[in-house]
Design an enzyme around this catalytic site. Structure first.
Site, short mmCIF file in Angstrom:
data_model
loop_
_atom_site.label_atom_id
_atom_site.label_comp_id
_atom_site.label_asym_id
_atom_site.label_seq_id
_atom_site.Cartn_x
_atom_site.Cartn_y
_atom_site.Cartn_z
N HIS A 449 0.85 -1.18 0.00
CA HIS A 449 0.00 0.00 0.00
C HIS A 449 0.89 1.23 0.00
O HIS A 449 2.11 1.14 0.13
CB HIS A 449 -0.90 0.02 1.24
CG HIS A 449 -0.12 0.17 2.51
ND1 HIS A 449 0.47 -0.91 3.14
CD2 HIS A 449 0.20 1.26 3.24
CE1 HIS A 449 1.11 -0.48 4.21
NE2 HIS A 449 0.97 0.83 4.29
N SER A 451 1.83 5.03 1.69
CA SER A 451 1.77 5.80 2.93
C SER A 451 3.05 6.61 3.02
O SER A 451 3.55 7.13 2.02
CB SER A 451 1.60 4.85 4.12
OG SER A 451 1.53 5.57 5.33
N HIS A 591 7.11 -12.12 31.71
CA HIS A 591 6.79 -10.87 31.01
C HIS A 591 7.99 -10.46 30.16
O HIS A 591 9.14 -10.75 30.51
CB HIS A 591 6.45 -9.74 31.98
CG HIS A 591 5.18 -9.97 32.74
ND1 HIS A 591 5.09 -10.86 33.79
CD2 HIS A 591 3.94 -9.43 32.60
CE1 HIS A 591 3.85 -10.86 34.26
NE2 HIS A 591 3.14 -10.00 33.55
N SER A 593 10.28 -7.42 28.37
CA SER A 593 10.71 -6.02 28.41
C SER A 593 12.21 -5.99 28.14
O SER A 593 12.73 -6.81 27.38
CB SER A 593 10.36 -5.38 29.76
OG SER A 593 10.66 -3.99 29.72
#
Length: 915
Positions: A449, A451, A591, A593
């Site tokens: 596309h 942009s 988690h 990070s």
């Protein structure tokens, strides 16, 4: 000396020959005919011109000292015939010669590059030097190895670097005493099979050549301890390399290797195996875990790309090609496809069938600013921002896009990618690099596309789709960094990625004021999907340099975790179970990070980690302000990295003069700053990047950060010089930079935003120069251009005319003015240079009134005349006029709102920044 040399290693022999360069020829320069006498057993004739004449003189006189010479150095920057005649006398005069150095490279070109000598061959008589053990022919023009070289059977060291050799003769294998051979920076495409006959060879350097295969006979070099094959075109290696039992160092970086023999890891004496920057995707566990293997820059763990299917040439019609000029900002794409080159250098290729109906494509090149650029904490911008419209249009086939970018200074553990905006988020596209010429690189990608697009340098990112069955993710930049996902870690497949950032140990030790402190690479882990995993994930990080699992003091080791969406680093050492091997630390998390291992005697490590993390993102720069020598009203402003200041100034001071650069200041990537002219000096133009009299900049470390402006003054320059100044002030920071980082970096005092002040002087006007521009010059009102692209008014053209000076004839010719008319203008205004320029420019402008493309023609003529500074000013005037026109029709409601830029409103003018 001869007795000592018998037992020397090749590097010692070479070092002894290099030491000879520090001795000088004992000569009496009192007059012609003075005797030239060797110093001991060394004769160095490469440090002064006329070395061949001196050697011929000595050979003709035959002084007794000449018979003692064992080391001879002779420059090859001589006449080829004279050099050949001189070398022919060497075997008859220097019977004890053991080291012969015939190097070029002592002379340098205009850009500082070493120049090659004139040597293309050697006299056949040199084979009579029975004692010769060291021969250096580097930096010459050898295309084939002289036939006398393989006949020097006592040769111990042979240096052939920086020549034009495309192959080595089979006779090279007849050197039974050779222990050191270097043929770097040549054009070798193949190696002789007899190379394996050099049974005494210990060091072999074949780097920087064009080799694509290595003969299996190389495995017969039983004495070889060092082998360098870096920067070639090798795709595979012979299994016989595993038979080099004496090998200690094997360098194979920067090749095209897709596999290596597993037996290399079992070589008993190997201490380093360098496989960086190849195409290795899958390696045995023995190689992955070996501490002496270097694997950075390989696509480890990535799937092999599917080979493209060859097109049917007979059925593919020739694709139309479009080359847009600077006055065009749109083009038409039909279902037949086309190849387009924009005026800014960007290339696009629309395959046949990419569109089902004709589509008009608009483009625009934006100067980068924070609202248009999205950068991660450790990313660098390498290009301007390209906008392609209509946004979001879907193509039936992917469109190829090539973007020019600034070559990065450091590529280690980093990669170049094209970044685009889609659905209000920024994504990185799969990017391939293509090199058209040195320092002219293209980033190629497939775009689904249209942009905004820009080129970014980021830490190497490794990504995989994590299935419920689990997976192993390794870093290609640092293979010791890996994440293990057990089965059942997720219910649905999710995307996981990692980036590894390195920090220089010297900077860390300076920051902590602790000589023994060290840190591991900085690891960033991210994912798509829920924030946590169903089961713990095992992370492996290499221990900080200098620390091993068997000798570390656990009280000094800290595992730090950066809380998401904050700038704080927490010490979680006591919250996880750390396991150690000899080289690695392993721990489990749920988690993702940032994670960082620190080894230090400090206790409050979290605050130090925050400072170190900020230090990784700061750039030390200097600010300069220079005035053009022939036009002091033209001022160049630039922000330069500290290590590039001297080289840039040496290039600019030919045309500019000015004060010394500012003191070193620190800036973040994407930080705004301003230049304000003070004490009676103002900017002499209405520019889109001029806000409240201050020139706006946005700092990007790899871009030029330079602007040229014209200044004026309301003070009386006929009475005296006007001594003003330009001051630089900080602006806004990128949004990802924390407020405490800004506060810690700012100066304490009444003006914390001030960075530097540099003096500017407008010299006193003398004679007729004091009269105002155009006071006796009057024309009817004039407008060039149109409302959509912008106008140039009479005052704009007067400003342009005042800048041209003696360059106006070149501009006139590029505007299409006949030479006889140019001569007539010179005659009519022969005592008035300003009158010549104004008459030329306005007579051309009156003929162009109402014609399309006139302004673009003027800009092109200025660029072709090497006055890009004036061309940029004209573009700035047009840009400002275009914005004013668009704002006016929006206020009156005559046009619908355009799609807004990312990070800006529709009514807001994007603040230009210098690329």
């Amino acid at each position: 000396m001869a007795a000592v040399l018998e037992g020397q290693e090749p590097e010692e022999t070479a070092a002894a020959a290099e030491d000879a360069a520090t001795s000088t020829l004992e000569a009496v320069d009192a007059g012609p005919g003075a005797p030239f006498l060797p110093a001991g057993n060394q004769l160095n004739l490469d440090l002064r011109p006329g070395g061949c004449h001196r050697l011929q003189y000595l050979c003709s006189q035959q002084p007794p000292q000449l018979l003692q010479v064992e080391f001879l150095r002779l420059s090859t920057h001589e006449d080829p015939q004279l050099l050949d005649d001189t070398l022919a006398k060497v075997p008859w005069s220097l019977l004890r010669l053991r080291s012969l150095v015939l190097k070029g490279g002592q002379s340098r070109g205009a850009l500082g590059a070493c120049l090659h000598g004139t040597l293309t061959t050697l006299p056949a008589g040199l084979s009579d030097l029975a004692c010769l053990a060291h021969l250096d022919l580097s930096f010459n023009r050898l295309e084939t190895l002289p036939t006398c070289v393989p006949e020097l059977h006592g040769l111990d060291a042979l240096l052939l670097s920086h020549n034009h050799l495309s192959e080595l003769p089979e006779a090279l294998g007849a050197l039974p005493a050779l222990t050191f051979l270097t043929v770097t920076h040549n054009r070798l495409e193949r190696l002789p099979l007899t190379l394996g006959s050099l049974s005494t060879l210990q060091r072999l350097d074949l780097s920087e050549n064009l080799l694509d295969t290595i003969p299996s006979e190389i495995g017969n070099l039983r004495s070889l301890s060092e082998l360098n094959l870096a920067s070639n075109r090798l795709q595979s290696l012979p299994a016989s390399l595993a038979g080099l039992r004496s090998l200690r160092l094997l360098v194979l970086h920067s090749n095209l290797l897709t596999s290596v023999p597993t037996g290399l890891v079992h070589l008993p004496l190997i201490t380093r195996l360098d496989l960086r920057d190849n195409r290795l995707r899958d390696l045995p566990a023995e190689l992955l875990d070996a501490p002496f293997v270097r694997l950075q820059g390989n696509p480890l763990g990535e799937a092999s790309p599917a080979p493209p299917s060859p097109p049917d040439i007979s059925q593919v019609p020739e694709m139309p090609r479009l080359l847009l000029t600077s006055d065009l900002d749109s083009f038409l794409v039909t279902p037949h496809g086309c190849s387009v080159t924009l005026a800014c250098g960007v290339r696009l290729q629309f395959p046949a069938g990419a569109t089902t109906t004709p589509v008009t494509i608009h483009y625009r090149l934006w100067l980068p600013e924070p609202g248009l650029v999205s950068l991660g904490p450790h990313d660098f911008l390498l290009s301007s921002v390209l906008e392609l419209q209509p946004h979001g249009v879907a193509f039936q086939q992917d469109v190829s896009l090539w973007l020019l970018f600034v070559p990065p200074r450091v590529r280690r553990c980093r990669e170049v990618v094209v970044r685009t905006r889609s659905n209000n988020t920024w994504n990185d596209l799969e990017t391939q690099l293509e090199e058209e010429a040195p320092k002219r690189l293209w980033a190629r990608c497939q775009v689904p596309h249209f942009s905004w697009f820009l080129v970014v340098l980021r830490p190497v990112s490794n990504t995989c789709l994590l299935p419920p069955e689990g997976a192993l993710l390794c870093s290609s930049g640092h293979p010791g960094v890996r994440v293990t996902f057990p089965p059942g870690v997720t219910e649905e497949p999710r995307q996981v990625s990692m980036q590894v950032v390195h920090m220089a140990g010297l900077e860390l030790r300076t920051l902590l004021e602790e000589s023994e402190a060290s840190v591991s690479p900085l690891l960033c882990l991210s994912q798509s999907g829920p924030p946590s995993f169903l089961q713990p994930v095992t992370v492996q990080l290499p221990l900080p340099p200098g620390v091993t699992g068997f000798s570390l003091d656990r009280s000094h080791l800290h595992l730090l975790y950066r809380t998401p969406l904050t700038t704080t680093w927490d010490d979680i050492t006591t919250q996880v179970a750390l396991e150690f091997t000899h080289l690695y630390a392993r721990f489990q998390v749920t988690h993702f990070s940032w994670y960082w291992l620190w080894y230090t005697t400090k206790t409050c490590v979290g605050g130090l980690a925050r400072k170190a993390w900020e230090r990784l993102r700061l750039h030390r720069v200097n600010l300069i302000a220079l005035q053009r020598r022939r036009d002091p009203e033209q001022v160049l402003l630039q922000c330069l990295p500290r290590n590039k200041v001297d080289a840039t100034l040496s290039r600019l001071l030919v045309r500019y003069r000015g004060p010394e650069p500012s003191e070193t200041v620190e800036m973040f990537e994407g930080e705004k700053f301003f230049a304000a002219f003070e004490r009676g000096i103002d900017v002499d133009a209405d520019r889109p990047d001029c806000v409240d009299g201050r020139i706006c900049f946005v700092f990007y470390s790899h871009l030029k950060n330079v602007k040229e402006v014209y200044i004026t003054t309301a003070l009386d320059r006929e009475a005296q010089d006007v001594r003003g100044q330009v001051s630089f002030y900080r602006g806004s920071l990128p949004v990802e930079v924390p407020a405490e980082a800004e506060a810690a970096r700012q100066r304490k005092g009444t003006d914390a935003l001030w960075m530097a002040t540099l003096p500017i002087k407008l010299p006193r006007l003398r004679g007729a120069q004091g009269s105002g521009q155009g006071t006796d010059f009057s024309l009817m009102p004039l407008n060039l251009g149109d409302a959509e692209t912008g106008f140039l008014t009479q005052s704009n053209l007067l400003s342009v005319a005042s800048r041209l000076g003696p360059d106006w004839p070149a501009v006139a010719l590029h505007l299409g003015m006949p030479y006889h008319k140019l001569q007539r203008i010179r005659h009519e205004f022969r005592d008035d240079l300003d009158g010549q320029v104004r008459h030329m420019l306005f007579s051309w402008a009156e003929r162009q009134t109402g014609q399309p493309g006139a302004v673009g023609h003027l800009v092109q003529a200025l660029e072709q005349s090497d006055r890009r500074d004036v061309a940029e000013e004209v573009r700035a005037i047009l840009e400002l006029g275009r914005h004013k026109y668009q704002d006016s029709i929006r206020r009156t409601g005559l046009a619908p709102e355009d799609s807004t830029l990312p990070g800006t409103s529709a009514s807001q003018t994007p603040e230009s920044a210098q690329a």
